[in-house]
Scaffold this motif. Sequence first.
Motif, PDB file in Angstrom:
ATOM      1  N   ARG A  29      77.864  39.052 -43.073  1.00  0.00           N
ATOM      2  CA  ARG A  29      77.733  37.600 -43.368  1.00  0.00           C
ATOM      3  C   ARG A  29      77.633  37.674 -44.883  1.00  0.00           C
ATOM      4  O   ARG A  29      77.819  36.601 -45.593  1.00  0.00           O
ATOM      5  N   LEU A  32      80.877  37.693 -46.757  1.00  0.00           N
ATOM      6  CA  LEU A  32      81.583  36.576 -46.594  1.00  0.00           C
ATOM      7  C   LEU A  32      81.088  35.523 -47.383  1.00  0.00           C
ATOM      8  O   LEU A  32      81.681  34.802 -48.193  1.00  0.00           O
ATOM      9  N   GLU A  36      82.707  33.336 -50.397  1.00  0.00           N
ATOM     10  CA  GLU A  36      82.537  31.884 -50.671  1.00  0.00           C
ATOM     11  C   GLU A  36      81.910  31.572 -52.012  1.00  0.00           C
ATOM     12  O   GLU A  36      82.645  30.308 -52.638  1.00  0.00           O
ATOM     13  N   GLN A  55      86.817  42.628 -46.758  1.00  0.00           N
ATOM     14  CA  GLN A  55      87.818  43.126 -45.379  1.00  0.00           C
ATOM     15  C   GLN A  55      87.566  44.267 -44.635  1.00  0.00           C
ATOM     16  O   GLN A  55      87.604  44.296 -43.629  1.00  0.00           O
ATOM     17  N   MET A  58      84.532  43.536 -42.351  1.00  0.00           N
ATOM     18  CA  MET A  58      84.963  42.837 -41.298  1.00  0.00           C
ATOM     19  C   MET A  58      85.703  43.597 -39.997  1.00  0.00           C
ATOM     20  O   MET A  58      85.503  43.608 -39.012  1.00  0.00           O
ATOM     21  N   THR A  71      88.872  36.652 -34.379  1.00  0.00           N
ATOM     22  CA  THR A  71      88.103  36.068 -34.960  1.00  0.00           C
ATOM     23  C   THR A  71      88.187  36.673 -36.515  1.00  0.00           C
ATOM     24  O   THR A  71      88.254  35.581 -37.566  1.00  0.00           O
ATOM     25  N   VAL A  72      88.048  37.730 -36.594  1.00  0.00           N
ATOM     26  CA  VAL A  72      88.130  38.571 -37.891  1.00  0.00           C
ATOM     27  C   VAL A  72      89.427  38.276 -38.832  1.00  0.00           C
ATOM     28  O   VAL A  72      89.761  37.989 -39.870  1.00  0.00           O
ATOM     29  N   ARG A  74      91.601  35.787 -38.178  1.00  0.00           N
ATOM     30  CA  ARG A  74      91.453  34.169 -38.662  1.00  0.00           C
ATOM     31  C   ARG A  74      90.585  33.978 -39.958  1.00  0.00           C
ATOM     32  O   ARG A  74      91.204  33.366 -40.823  1.00  0.00           O
ATOM     33  N   LYS A  75      89.588  34.659 -39.847  1.00  0.00           N
ATOM     34  CA  LYS A  75      88.762  34.406 -41.097  1.00  0.00           C
ATOM     35  C   LYS A  75      89.241  35.111 -42.224  1.00  0.00           C
ATOM     36  O   LYS A  75      89.521  34.514 -43.447  1.00  0.00           O
ATOM     37  N   ARG A  78      92.344  32.877 -43.515  1.00  0.00           N
ATOM     38  CA  ARG A  78      91.878  31.493 -44.253  1.00  0.00           C
ATOM     39  C   ARG A  78      91.097  31.928 -45.508  1.00  0.00           C
ATOM     40  O   ARG A  78      91.448  31.184 -46.517  1.00  0.00           O
ATOM     41  N   LEU A  79      90.303  32.969 -45.589  1.00  0.00           N
ATOM     42  CA  LEU A  79      89.736  33.194 -46.871  1.00  0.00           C
ATOM     43  C   LEU A  79      90.858  33.663 -47.908  1.00  0.00           C
ATOM     44  O   LEU A  79      91.153  33.213 -49.175  1.00  0.00           O
TER      45      LEU A  79
END
Length: 90
Positions: A29, A32, A36, A55, A58, A71-72, A74-75, A78-79
Amino acid sequence: MANTPQSKKRARQSEARYAVNKARRSRIRTFLRKVEEAIASGDQAAASEALRAAQPEMSRGVTKGVLHKNTVARKMSRLSSRVKAIGVAA
């Protein structure tokens, strides 16, 4: 409450595993959040560098069973698309 020696041991193992997983999830987190923040600042170089650092963390979370593979994926997808969009907008 655990009664048998086996169940007591499993409870101890569960607590230890929980602590490790919690630390790993927190670390992911943090990575991430750095991505962000870099995206929000609008600096594509910093954002891509932060993403490059996030990366492997994750992916390690997937390997260790903390996060689901999709999930990873997808994240990350998107990132990376948001990081690329910074260069287009600027």
